[in-house]
Write a protein that holds these residues in place. Sequence first.
Motif, PDB file in Angstrom:
ATOM      1  N   GLY A 100     -61.903 -60.834 -59.475  1.00 32.98           N
ATOM      2  CA  GLY A 100     -61.115 -59.789 -58.833  1.00 32.98           C
ATOM      3  C   GLY A 100     -61.166 -58.419 -59.444  1.00 32.98           C
ATOM      4  N   GLY A 101     -61.397 -58.346 -60.763  1.00 35.85           N
ATOM      5  CA  GLY A 101     -61.342 -57.060 -61.441  1.00 35.85           C
ATOM      6  C   GLY A 101     -59.912 -56.534 -61.501  1.00 35.85           C
ATOM      7  N   LEU A 102     -59.765 -55.266 -61.784  1.00 38.63           N
ATOM      8  CA  LEU A 102     -58.472 -54.588 -61.838  1.00 38.63           C
ATOM      9  C   LEU A 102     -58.534 -53.348 -60.961  1.00 38.63           C
ATOM     10  CD1 LEU A 102     -57.837 -54.578 -65.710  1.00 38.63           C
ATOM     11  CD2 LEU A 102     -56.632 -55.984 -64.036  1.00 38.63           C
ATOM     12  N   VAL A 103     -57.374 -52.893 -60.522  1.00 39.79           N
ATOM     13  CA  VAL A 103     -57.279 -51.606 -59.838  1.00 39.79           C
ATOM     14  C   VAL A 103     -56.494 -50.678 -60.762  1.00 39.79           C
ATOM     15  CG1 VAL A 103     -56.384 -50.341 -57.847  1.00 39.79           C
ATOM     16  CG2 VAL A 103     -57.387 -52.624 -57.534  1.00 39.79           C
ATOM     17  N   ILE A 104     -57.084 -49.536 -61.081  1.00 37.68           N
ATOM     18  CA  ILE A 104     -56.417 -48.549 -61.929  1.00 37.68           C
ATOM     19  C   ILE A 104     -56.162 -47.311 -61.075  1.00 37.68           C
ATOM     20  CG2 ILE A 104     -56.548 -47.180 -64.038  1.00 37.68           C
ATOM     21  CD1 ILE A 104     -58.532 -49.232 -65.139  1.00 37.68           C
ATOM     22  N   LYS A 105     -54.881 -46.966 -60.941  1.00 35.62           N
ATOM     23  CA  LYS A 105     -54.477 -45.785 -60.168  1.00 35.62           C
ATOM     24  C   LYS A 105     -53.931 -44.768 -61.165  1.00 35.62           C
ATOM     25  CE  LYS A 105     -53.063 -48.672 -56.288  1.00 35.62           C
ATOM     26  NZ  LYS A 105     -51.971 -49.051 -55.387  1.00 35.62           N
ATOM     27  N   PHE A 106     -54.295 -43.510 -60.995  1.00 34.14           N
ATOM     28  CA  PHE A 106     -53.852 -42.514 -61.966  1.00 34.14           C
ATOM     29  C   PHE A 106     -53.982 -41.107 -61.415  1.00 34.14           C
ATOM     30  CE2 PHE A 106     -58.346 -43.257 -62.580  1.00 34.14           C
ATOM     31  CZ  PHE A 106     -58.874 -41.977 -62.671  1.00 34.14           C
ATOM     32  N   ALA A 112     -61.201 -49.398 -58.283  1.00 36.77           N
ATOM     33  CA  ALA A 112     -61.374 -50.820 -58.568  1.00 36.77           C
ATOM     34  C   ALA A 112     -62.440 -50.950 -59.647  1.00 36.77           C
ATOM     35  CB  ALA A 112     -61.795 -51.556 -57.301  1.00 36.77           C
ATOM     36  N   VAL A 113     -62.055 -51.527 -60.784  1.00 33.13           N
ATOM     37  CA  VAL A 113     -63.029 -51.726 -61.854  1.00 33.13           C
ATOM     38  C   VAL A 113     -63.516 -53.169 -61.821  1.00 33.13           C
ATOM     39  CG1 VAL A 113     -62.065 -49.883 -63.275  1.00 33.13           C
ATOM     40  CG2 VAL A 113     -61.331 -52.223 -63.661  1.00 33.13           C
ATOM     41  N   VAL A 153     -53.239 -37.601 -68.871  1.00 31.31           N
ATOM     42  CA  VAL A 153     -52.757 -38.571 -67.887  1.00 31.31           C
ATOM     43  C   VAL A 153     -51.312 -38.254 -67.530  1.00 31.31           C
ATOM     44  CG1 VAL A 153     -52.278 -41.003 -67.435  1.00 31.31           C
ATOM     45  CG2 VAL A 153     -54.328 -40.350 -68.707  1.00 31.31           C
ATOM     46  N   GLN A 154     -51.070 -37.995 -66.247  1.00 30.00           N
ATOM     47  CA  GLN A 154     -49.713 -37.718 -65.793  1.00 30.00           C
ATOM     48  C   GLN A 154     -49.001 -39.000 -65.401  1.00 30.00           C
ATOM     49  OE1 GLN A 154     -49.935 -34.501 -62.929  1.00 30.00           O
ATOM     50  NE2 GLN A 154     -51.251 -33.334 -64.288  1.00 30.00           N
ATOM     51  N   TRP A 155     -49.730 -39.912 -64.775  1.00 27.25           N
ATOM     52  CA  TRP A 155     -49.201 -41.256 -64.507  1.00 27.25           C
ATOM     53  C   TRP A 155     -50.370 -42.212 -64.372  1.00 27.25           C
ATOM     54  CZ3 TRP A 155     -50.894 -43.367 -59.958  1.00 27.25           C
ATOM     55  CH2 TRP A 155     -51.261 -42.492 -58.938  1.00 27.25           C
ATOM     56  N   LEU A 156     -50.082 -43.488 -64.608  1.00 23.27           N
ATOM     57  CA  LEU A 156     -51.132 -44.500 -64.548  1.00 23.27           C
ATOM     58  C   LEU A 156     -50.507 -45.836 -64.187  1.00 23.27           C
ATOM     59  CD1 LEU A 156     -54.144 -45.018 -66.784  1.00 23.27           C
ATOM     60  CD2 LEU A 156     -52.558 -46.906 -66.608  1.00 23.27           C
ATOM     61  N   GLU A 157     -51.092 -46.523 -63.236  1.00 24.21           N
ATOM     62  CA  GLU A 157     -50.663 -47.867 -62.843  1.00 24.21           C
ATOM     63  C   GLU A 157     -51.879 -48.775 -62.853  1.00 24.21           C
ATOM     64  OE1 GLU A 157     -47.584 -48.913 -62.183  1.00 24.21           O
ATOM     65  OE2 GLU A 157     -46.692 -46.910 -62.366  1.00 24.21           O
ATOM     66  N   ILE A 158     -51.687 -50.015 -63.241  1.00 18.54           N
ATOM     67  CA  ILE A 158     -52.748 -51.005 -63.234  1.00 18.54           C
ATOM     68  C   ILE A 158     -52.270 -52.202 -62.416  1.00 18.54           C
ATOM     69  CG2 ILE A 158     -54.140 -52.578 -64.659  1.00 18.54           C
ATOM     70  CD1 ILE A 158     -53.885 -50.488 -66.934  1.00 18.54           C
ATOM     71  N   GLU A 159     -53.145 -52.729 -61.583  1.00 15.60           N
ATOM     72  CA  GLU A 159     -52.811 -53.893 -60.762  1.00 15.60           C
ATOM     73  C   GLU A 159     -53.844 -54.981 -60.949  1.00 15.60           C
ATOM     74  OE1 GLU A 159     -52.611 -52.523 -56.744  1.00 15.60           O
ATOM     75  OE2 GLU A 159     -50.887 -51.217 -57.125  1.00 15.60           O
ATOM     76  N   PHE A 160     -53.356 -56.206 -61.028  1.00 16.17           N
ATOM     77  CA  PHE A 160     -54.261 -57.355 -61.063  1.00 16.17           C
ATOM     78  C   PHE A 160     -54.705 -57.694 -59.657  1.00 16.17           C
ATOM     79  CE2 PHE A 160     -52.319 -57.819 -65.176  1.00 16.17           C
ATOM     80  CZ  PHE A 160     -53.307 -58.395 -65.948  1.00 16.17           C
TER      81      PHE A 160
END
Length: 197
Positions: free
Chosen positions: A109-115, A138-139, A190-197
């Motif tokens: 699945g990798g990860l999704v990094i939003k920033f 998507a990484v 970085v002002q904001w960062l979210e990571i999702e599985f």
Amino acid sequence: MTDEDKAQQAARTRAKIMEGLARAERALFTRPAPKSARAQMKFLRKREKGSTKSLAERLGVSRKTVQRYLSGASTKPNKRLQTALVKETESEWQPQVRAHARQRATTSGGLVIKFRASLGFTANGSSDDARIRDLSIAVSPSHAALILAAQGEGATDTDLHKVVAEAIADAYFRQSGGGRASLEVEFRDVQWLEIEF
């Protein structure tokens, strides 16, 4: 900007990556982690095989302090202890749920990094110059594996920052190959960062 300002900015960026990973794991929980100090102490004591001495060392408090919370004599921890209780409880909560999500991220699945951050290469005059970007990337599972391994092995914030920056750069700039492999990516402010599985 002074060197000290740059160092502080870099430290904030790295902290946001660690916080993003912690939030991503919390989002996986199927049941809420214990909230009260007493419930957290009881849970963590079980994880320490019933040893109040080990738990006290883990939390950086006296054994007597642990016993007061377990008995209910104390209920409101100071900010440092409260932070430690939350962090340690969440790091041990639902290990199978986290392990399953990590396995899926690293194999398929990798990860999704939003920033929102400054991202780019130092490629004078190109569209890839560092600038503020709002992205959701998507990484790959291989990069997810590197990020999660670095976190799991207790990598320094600096090392984790480099791994995340490379994952983002590969997914965003290098997906079609090209001659950018040798260029160093900038991932900062970085002002904001979210990571999702």
